[in-house]
Design a protein around this motif. Structure first.
Motif, PDB file in Angstrom:
ATOM      1  N   PHE A 220      -1.667  -4.405   5.755  1.00  0.00           N
ATOM      2  CA  PHE A 220      -1.630  -4.292   4.254  1.00  0.00           C
ATOM      3  C   PHE A 220      -0.369  -4.122   3.747  1.00  0.00           C
ATOM      4  CE2 PHE A 220      -6.326  -3.810   5.011  1.00  0.00           C
ATOM      5  CZ  PHE A 220      -6.794  -3.841   3.547  1.00  0.00           C
ATOM      6  N   ASN A 221      -0.343  -4.590   2.554  1.00  0.00           N
ATOM      7  CA  ASN A 221       1.089  -4.319   1.603  1.00  0.00           C
ATOM      8  C   ASN A 221       0.868  -4.531   0.268  1.00  0.00           C
ATOM      9  OD1 ASN A 221       3.818  -3.587   1.351  1.00  0.00           O
ATOM     10  ND2 ASN A 221       4.428  -6.024   1.244  1.00  0.00           N
ATOM     11  N   ASN A 222       1.160  -3.629  -0.600  1.00  0.00           N
ATOM     12  CA  ASN A 222       0.986  -3.732  -2.063  1.00  0.00           C
ATOM     13  C   ASN A 222      -0.229  -4.032  -2.413  1.00  0.00           C
ATOM     14  OD1 ASN A 222       3.871  -3.099  -2.337  1.00  0.00           O
ATOM     15  ND2 ASN A 222       4.300  -5.268  -2.190  1.00  0.00           N
ATOM     16  N   GLY A 223      -1.253  -3.357  -1.622  1.00  0.00           N
ATOM     17  CA  GLY A 223      -2.630  -3.450  -2.184  1.00  0.00           C
ATOM     18  C   GLY A 223      -3.558  -4.564  -1.801  1.00  0.00           C
ATOM     19  N   GLY A 224      -2.901  -5.251  -0.720  1.00  0.00           N
ATOM     20  CA  GLY A 224      -3.504  -6.462  -0.205  1.00  0.00           C
ATOM     21  C   GLY A 224      -3.313  -6.764   1.096  1.00  0.00           C
ATOM     22  N   ILE A 225      -3.933  -7.821   1.775  1.00  0.00           N
ATOM     23  CA  ILE A 225      -3.703  -8.169   3.123  1.00  0.00           C
ATOM     24  C   ILE A 225      -2.470  -9.239   3.306  1.00  0.00           C
ATOM     25  CG2 ILE A 225      -4.675  -9.222   5.258  1.00  0.00           C
ATOM     26  CD1 ILE A 225      -7.237  -8.101   4.464  1.00  0.00           C
TER      27      ILE A 225
END
Length: 368
Positions: A220-225
């Motif tokens: 995950f990064n910045n709210g997404g995969i």
């Protein structure tokens, strides 16, 4: 005559499914954005990422502690968006154990069965079976405060499994343990997963823990995969600079694209020299890029027989038991970490030649 009620079931590879799920707490910013993800029945999936990346929010929505702002979450073919946590048949293991201090070990493990109003004899049988599974039967009459941290975590695990849930969620369950005990518990949890075949969704920010335990990992990064795949594919074939840097160790070299041929590109390095690399969504000729290469993929070459060949000066040696870590400064000024065998006899200030193939390194667009 009433018709039989139909019950839908998901395909085994979509036992859990997130469909366009988003979560906002203030109506303006999103902690999770456009999340599409599925978990197979019996799979061990880890949600991995830094703090604030959205992994714990995702787990809380699956558990029922939070409701999605948009989208839908499916469990075994049915939406659980409006189903409260206690109706989802989900076991939960927390970092702080969440054991009842006034209850004995047996009472803690048996609590989920008691609230489901199972007969007392059945509760006793299941509790003993669960405690045998975690090898703590003889501690059944003790209270949590009389146990070590590792023992308490095993009790919390037994409590999550005792009612035979369809899904177990684990939120940083080993974060409070020391390194040696944490590594031991990783193996115990993985063995229990293999033995029971239960579906597990696990949250951690520790990439080595994720690689050790998981069938697949969602980074995950910045709210997404950013990327989802097997530990091996994430480590060997990262699809972005973020994943390359977050999973394992990586050297990063800066440069500019000189030429692209299929999935191979030639890069002019900052400070001088050029190399060939596997091209990953790079731009046209003249655009900036960064090249990622694992320390163990770099070889000390006796002669100029490598596809990518550089001369360097050893600036440091770190002995780590099973291997030696060299810090080598290329003649263009860029620094590389090189992992070699402990028997390597290089010394500081020694001139060496380093080499690797284009298949060992990946070129990405430069991060803005």
């Amino acid at each position: 005559m009433l018709a039989a009620k139909s019950v839908s079931h998901a395909e085994p590879d979509r036992f859990v499914e997130f469909v366009d799920v988003e979560k906002s707490y203030d109506g303006r910013t999103f902690a999770v954005t456009r999340l599409n993800m599925h978990v197979a029945k019996g799979e061990f999936l880890t949600l991995l990422g830094p703090s604030g990346s959205g992994k714990t929010t995702t787990l809380n929505m699956l558990a029922g502690f939070e409701r999605p702002t948009n989208g839908s979450i499916m469990l075994d073919g049915q939406s659980v968006d409006r189903r409260p946590p206690y109706e989802r048949n989900i076991g939960m293991v927390f970092q702080n154990y969440a054991l009842f201090p006034h209850m004995t070990v047996e009472e803690n493990v048996g609590f989920p069965l008691s609230v489901r109003k199972l007969p007392k004899a059945d509760v006793t049988t299941r509790v003993h079976k669960a405690l045998d599974m975690i090898q703590l039967r003889k501690f059944g009459d003790r209270r949590p405060g009389q146990l070590s941290g590792g023992q308490q975590q095993r009790v919390a695990l037994a409590r999550a499994l005792v009612f035979e849930p369809s899904l177990v969620l684990m939120d940083e369950p080993l974060g409070a343990l020391d390194k040696k005990l944490r590594e031991h518990m990783q193996l115990e949890i993985k063995q229990l997963h293999s033995m029971l075949g239960v579906t597990i969704v696990y949250v951690t920010h520790d990439q080595s823990e994720a690689l050790t335990m998981s069938d697949r990992v969602a980074v995950f990064n910045n709210g997404g995969i950013a990327q989802i795949g097997t530990p091996d594919s994430l480590y060997k074939k990262p699809e972005s600079p973020f994943v390359a840097g977050f999973i394992g160790e990586n050297n990063t070299l800066e440069g500019v694209i000189e030429q692209v041929s299929g999935n191979v590109c030639q890069v002019a390095l900052k400070g001088g020299g050029c190399l060939r690399a596997t091209a990953i969504d790079i731009g046209a000729q003249g655009t900036s890029c960064q090249v990622a290469i694992r320390p163990e993929c770099i070889r000390i070459a006796a002669a100029a027989d490598e596809e990518n060949d550089f001369e360097a000066t050893v600036e440091g040696r770190i002995y780590l038991g099973d291997h030696l870590r060299l810090l080598a400064r290329l003649d263009n000024g860029q620094l590389l970490s090189v992992k070699v065998g402990p028997e390597t006899t290089t010394t500081e200030a020694q001139r060496i030649r380093l080499g690797w193939s284009h298949t060992d390194c990946r070129a990405f667009p430069a991060q803005q």
